[in-house]
Design a protein around this motif. Structure first.
Motif, PDB file in Angstrom:
ATOM      1  N   LEU A   1       0.267   7.796   6.270  1.00  0.00           N
ATOM      2  CA  LEU A   1       0.028   6.899   5.567  1.00  0.00           C
ATOM      3  C   LEU A   1       0.689   5.730   5.954  1.00  0.00           C
ATOM      4  CD1 LEU A   1      -1.947   7.013   2.954  1.00  0.00           C
ATOM      5  CD2 LEU A   1      -0.020   7.163   1.661  1.00  0.00           C
ATOM      6  N   ARG A   2       0.322   5.300   7.095  1.00  0.00           N
ATOM      7  CA  ARG A   2       1.073   4.008   7.869  1.00  0.00           C
ATOM      8  C   ARG A   2       0.376   2.600   7.468  1.00  0.00           C
ATOM      9  NH1 ARG A   2       1.526   4.829  13.549  1.00  0.00           N
ATOM     10  NH2 ARG A   2       3.652   3.371  13.186  1.00  0.00           N
ATOM     11  N   ASN A   3       1.329   1.716   6.878  1.00  0.00           N
ATOM     12  CA  ASN A   3       0.809   0.223   6.925  1.00  0.00           C
ATOM     13  C   ASN A   3      -0.438   0.081   6.117  1.00  0.00           C
ATOM     14  OD1 ASN A   3       2.810  -0.675   9.289  1.00  0.00           O
ATOM     15  ND2 ASN A   3       1.530   0.751  10.184  1.00  0.00           N
ATOM     16  N   VAL A   4      -0.311   0.985   4.982  1.00  0.00           N
ATOM     17  CA  VAL A   4      -1.238   0.877   3.920  1.00  0.00           C
ATOM     18  C   VAL A   4      -0.629   0.395   2.400  1.00  0.00           C
ATOM     19  CG1 VAL A   4      -1.603   3.073   3.442  1.00  0.00           C
ATOM     20  CG2 VAL A   4      -3.559   1.693   2.834  1.00  0.00           C
ATOM     21  N   LEU A   5       0.281   1.156   2.212  1.00  0.00           N
ATOM     22  CA  LEU A   5       1.106   0.827   0.880  1.00  0.00           C
ATOM     23  C   LEU A   5       1.402  -0.705   0.646  1.00  0.00           C
ATOM     24  CD1 LEU A   5       3.571   4.154   0.425  1.00  0.00           C
ATOM     25  CD2 LEU A   5       1.176   3.662  -0.378  1.00  0.00           C
ATOM     26  N   ILE A   6       1.935  -1.246   1.898  1.00  0.00           N
ATOM     27  CA  ILE A   6       2.366  -2.686   1.816  1.00  0.00           C
ATOM     28  C   ILE A   6       1.094  -3.582   1.047  1.00  0.00           C
ATOM     29  CG2 ILE A   6       3.988  -2.916   3.896  1.00  0.00           C
ATOM     30  CD1 ILE A   6       1.450  -3.527   5.670  1.00  0.00           C
ATOM     31  N   TYR A   7      -0.132  -3.170   0.907  1.00  0.00           N
ATOM     32  CA  TYR A   7      -1.030  -4.234   0.278  1.00  0.00           C
ATOM     33  C   TYR A   7      -1.202  -3.636  -1.231  1.00  0.00           C
ATOM     34  CZ  TYR A   7      -2.227  -4.679   5.181  1.00  0.00           C
ATOM     35  OH  TYR A   7      -2.370  -5.158   6.508  1.00  0.00           O
ATOM     36  N   PHE A   8      -0.382  -2.803  -1.556  1.00  0.00           N
ATOM     37  CA  PHE A   8      -0.529  -2.473  -2.981  1.00  0.00           C
ATOM     38  C   PHE A   8       0.456  -3.016  -3.955  1.00  0.00           C
ATOM     39  CE2 PHE A   8      -2.864   1.522  -1.208  1.00  0.00           C
ATOM     40  CZ  PHE A   8      -4.071   0.804  -0.926  1.00  0.00           C
ATOM     41  N   ASP A   9       0.442  -2.939  -5.373  1.00  0.00           N
ATOM     42  CA  ASP A   9       1.570  -3.227  -6.129  1.00  0.00           C
ATOM     43  C   ASP A   9       2.500  -1.743  -6.203  1.00  0.00           C
ATOM     44  OD1 ASP A   9       0.454  -1.662  -8.145  1.00  0.00           O
ATOM     45  OD2 ASP A   9      -0.490  -3.396  -9.037  1.00  0.00           O
ATOM     46  N   VAL A  10       3.573  -1.860  -7.012  1.00  0.00           N
ATOM     47  CA  VAL A  10       4.519  -1.173  -7.114  1.00  0.00           C
ATOM     48  C   VAL A  10       3.908   0.125  -7.964  1.00  0.00           C
ATOM     49  CG1 VAL A  10       6.647  -0.104  -8.239  1.00  0.00           C
ATOM     50  CG2 VAL A  10       6.562  -2.480  -6.944  1.00  0.00           C
ATOM     51  N   GLU A  11       3.297  -0.236  -8.933  1.00  0.00           N
ATOM     52  CA  GLU A  11       2.622   1.139  -9.599  1.00  0.00           C
ATOM     53  C   GLU A  11       1.465   1.717  -8.838  1.00  0.00           C
ATOM     54  OE1 GLU A  11       3.950   2.239 -12.587  1.00  0.00           O
ATOM     55  OE2 GLU A  11       5.172   0.697 -12.087  1.00  0.00           O
ATOM     56  N   THR A  12       0.794   1.166  -7.983  1.00  0.00           N
ATOM     57  CA  THR A  12      -0.042   1.680  -7.242  1.00  0.00           C
ATOM     58  C   THR A  12       0.505   2.548  -6.031  1.00  0.00           C
ATOM     59  OG1 THR A  12      -1.664  -0.151  -7.475  1.00  0.00           O
ATOM     60  CG2 THR A  12      -2.338   1.407  -5.908  1.00  0.00           C
ATOM     61  N   LYS A  13       1.695   2.051  -5.529  1.00  0.00           N
ATOM     62  CA  LYS A  13       2.234   2.832  -4.659  1.00  0.00           C
ATOM     63  C   LYS A  13       2.942   4.003  -5.196  1.00  0.00           C
ATOM     64  CE  LYS A  13       3.937  -1.254  -2.169  1.00  0.00           C
ATOM     65  NZ  LYS A  13       5.105  -2.185  -1.757  1.00  0.00           N
ATOM     66  N   LYS A  14       3.414   3.942  -6.197  1.00  0.00           N
ATOM     67  CA  LYS A  14       3.986   5.259  -7.031  1.00  0.00           C
ATOM     68  C   LYS A  14       2.886   6.343  -7.239  1.00  0.00           C
ATOM     69  CE  LYS A  14       7.900   3.149  -9.552  1.00  0.00           C
ATOM     70  NZ  LYS A  14       8.440   2.759 -10.821  1.00  0.00           N
ATOM     71  N   ALA A  15       1.765   5.841  -7.683  1.00  0.00           N
ATOM     72  CA  ALA A  15       0.681   6.713  -7.999  1.00  0.00           C
ATOM     73  C   ALA A  15       0.252   7.470  -6.957  1.00  0.00           C
ATOM     74  CB  ALA A  15      -0.383   6.109  -8.866  1.00  0.00           C
ATOM     75  N   ILE A  16      -0.105   6.750  -5.620  1.00  0.00           N
ATOM     76  CA  ILE A  16      -0.352   7.346  -4.332  1.00  0.00           C
ATOM     77  C   ILE A  16       0.598   8.259  -3.830  1.00  0.00           C
ATOM     78  CG2 ILE A  16      -0.959   6.798  -1.929  1.00  0.00           C
ATOM     79  CD1 ILE A  16      -2.257   3.886  -3.100  1.00  0.00           C
TER      80      ILE A  16
END
Lengths: 285, 273
Positions: free
Chosen positions: B212-227
């Protein structure tokens, strides 16, 4: 290719493939220099088959800085005096001078500026091996000379509109020119230069040096490291700086891979600046 | 592009994909929308946004989200994670899964296919026995357009120049006109599917490897946590998660533990069940 870009990437690729070829003798020379089995005699024989290349080489070998008390009269002597890497750099520079000597409006370069930068980079690449503790392949000098050749192709596609977007990315978002090109156009001038070198059937290491001259970590080859550093040193030379004070900070990873200490850089810069002053005549820069 | 349109597009893209577009990125949004407007035959960005606002054309809305996703990709991107995969992670997983002869891999931001095909080449080159196993390889992306390209396995000269060693190009690709086509034999082992990370996920098998590379950087913290929470539940005990170089699970999900191998940090379950 990426559909979300302002330029037609397929058209860029097609344009690279429409370039006039390099002289066959230069291509054969490049391939020979890249081969571990090639001897100085082989190189001399290849050059002797091409009168124009022979004349270029003898002129280069007898230019002010290269000349000794005894003038060079044969191709073999010239190859022995200059070494195969410089011979190739001379041949490629001679073949591409017409292109590199043109203005490059998309990058704000007036006539002669790209040519001088290319030659300064090639000369810086000649100096680096004296300071590096790793072996520098002969292709590195040529890669350094050609590293910005992609700008010539890129500029043909840079409309006023695209230039406006690139400026906004650089000024408003503080991106480097390379990153602006990557983000907005999905291609950068190093990659276009790589395409051109491939079209000219130049050896893989030259292609690698050109493509990765701004991002040597991704290049994974010493040619990319040397080309990257040569570009930075050349800018220093062109700015008229004598090397005692550095106005750039090369990547520590590159210095480590080349076996260069940061405190050696001022001396390297000075040596490159001095050499440029002596040798640029060899290339008519 | 006026401020109201920019705010609208940012909100719309965020709702649809969780991609965060911050102020200062107007030039990027404008350039992408201008390209799209021309492609669909609309005279201006304003006309394009007008059509999106009136919600008449769901396909157009989809295209706007696709246009705003960054599809930068390359073979062997960043090199080191793939060295770690080859030297450490795959040998461990393969040894552990020897009995079942089953390996499950998920690439969560597959883009035009460079990452899954890089992994397939590593398997073919260094672990060819796995090609006879029950290999479940799912590669997903948000964009239908980019997935179509990935399935075709076609790459331009520019794309194969990005990170692909010449030896592997010659071995696993064939020239098709001006493009290069990835080996059909290896390509058909990868199952490309559409997946929006913030919406429902299809049923996927427990994964030995997640990229899951170089995709979380586009999201906010809550979205990162959920994913990351969903990835944690998908990962098999002993499985490994690879993130991008600028991404981490630290302070986001303490169910992961970072494992440093050579020059790469990857992530495994802290409390494998």
């Amino acid at each position: 290719m990426n559909e979300n870009t302002l330029v037609d990437l397929d058209a860029m690729i097609a344009k690279a493939n429409e370039l006039a070829p390099l002289p066959a003798s230069t291509v054969r020379l490049a391939q020979a220099v890249s081969s571990a089995e090639t001897t100085l005699e082989d190189v001399a024989e290849l050059i002797a088959l091409d009168q124009a290349l022979t004349a270029t080489l003898l002129r280069g070998a007898n230019s002010v800085a290269s000349a000794s008390a005894t003038p060079v009269r044969s191709v073999k002597e010239a190859v022995m005096r200059l070494g195969t890497a410089r011979v190739l750099a001379l041949a490629v520079a001679s073949s591409t001078r017409g292109m590199l000597n043109t203005p490059v409006t998309g990058y704000g370069l007036r006539q002669g500026e790209l040519w001088r930068h290319s030659i300064a980079s090639g000369i810086a690449a000649e100096v680096i091996p004296s300071y590096a503790s790793v072996g520098v392949p002969p292709e590195a000098f040529t890669a350094a000379i050609l590293h910005d050749i992609g700008k010539l192709l890129m500029t043909k596609f840079l409309s006023e509109e695209i230039m406006g977007f690139l400026r906004r990315a650089e000024e408003g978002d503080h991106l480097t020119r390379l990153d602006s090109e990557r983000v907005l156009l999905s291609v950068h001038h190093g990659e276009l230069g790589g395409l051109m070198a491939q079209h000219w059937r130049l050896p893989e290491r030259i292609v690698t040096g050109i493509i990765y001259h701004h991002e040597p970590d991704a290049g994974n080859d010493v040619t990319a490291d040397v080309t990257y550093l040569a570009n930075l040193v050349a800018k220093q030379i062109e700015a008229g700086l004598d090397g005692r004070q550095l106005d750039f900070q090369p990547s520590p990873a590159v210095l480590e891979r080349l076996g260069l200490r940061p405190d050696e850089l001022p001396t390297l810069n000075q040596a490159a600046a001095k050499r440029y002053a002596q040798v640029s005549a060899r290339y008519n820069a | 592009m006026n401020a109201a349109d920019f705010t609208y597009v940012c909100g719309f893209v965020r709702d649809e994909s969780a991609i965060v577009l911050e102020p200062g990125k107007e030039y990027l949004v404008e350039s992408r929308l201008l390209t799209l407007a021309r492609k669909v035959g609309l005279p201006s960005i304003e006309d394009l946004i007008g059509q999106v606002r009136t919600a008449k054309d769901p396909a157009l809305k989809r295209k706007v989200v696709d246009a705003m996703t960054t599809n930068e990709s390359s073979f062997f991107r960043d090199i080191h994670p793939f060295e770690t995969l080859k030297k450490h992670i795959l040998p461990e997983i393969i040894a552990r899964r020897q009995k079942e002869r089953e390996l499950s891999i998920w690439c969560g931001a597959a883009s035009s296919g460079q990452e899954p095909f890089t992994i397939m080449m590593i398997l073919a080159e260094y672990f060819p026995q796995v090609l006879d196993w029950n290999l479940k390889f799912i590669a997903t992306d948000l964009s239908t357009e980019i997935l179509a390209r990935a399935r075709s396995g076609r790459f331009s000269q520019l794309e194969v120049n990005r990170g692909l060693p010449a030896t592997l190009l010659v071995k696993h690709f064939t020239r098709q006109g001006t493009e290069w086509e990835f080996s059909e034999k290896l390509r058909r082992r990868v199952n490309f599917q559409e997946l929006n990370l913030i919406k429902d996920w299809p049923v996927m098998p427990p994964a030995d490897l997640v990229f899951l590379r170089n995709v979380l950087i586009y999201f906010d913290v809550e979205t990162k946590k959920a994913i990351l929470g969903r990835v944690r539940r998908l990962l098999r005990p002993g499985g490994t998660l690879f993130l991008g170089g600028a991404e981490t699970t630290l302070n986001l999900d303490d169910g992961f533990v970072a494992v440093v191998k050579d020059r790469t940090s990857c992530y495994q379950l802290r409390f494998p069940q």
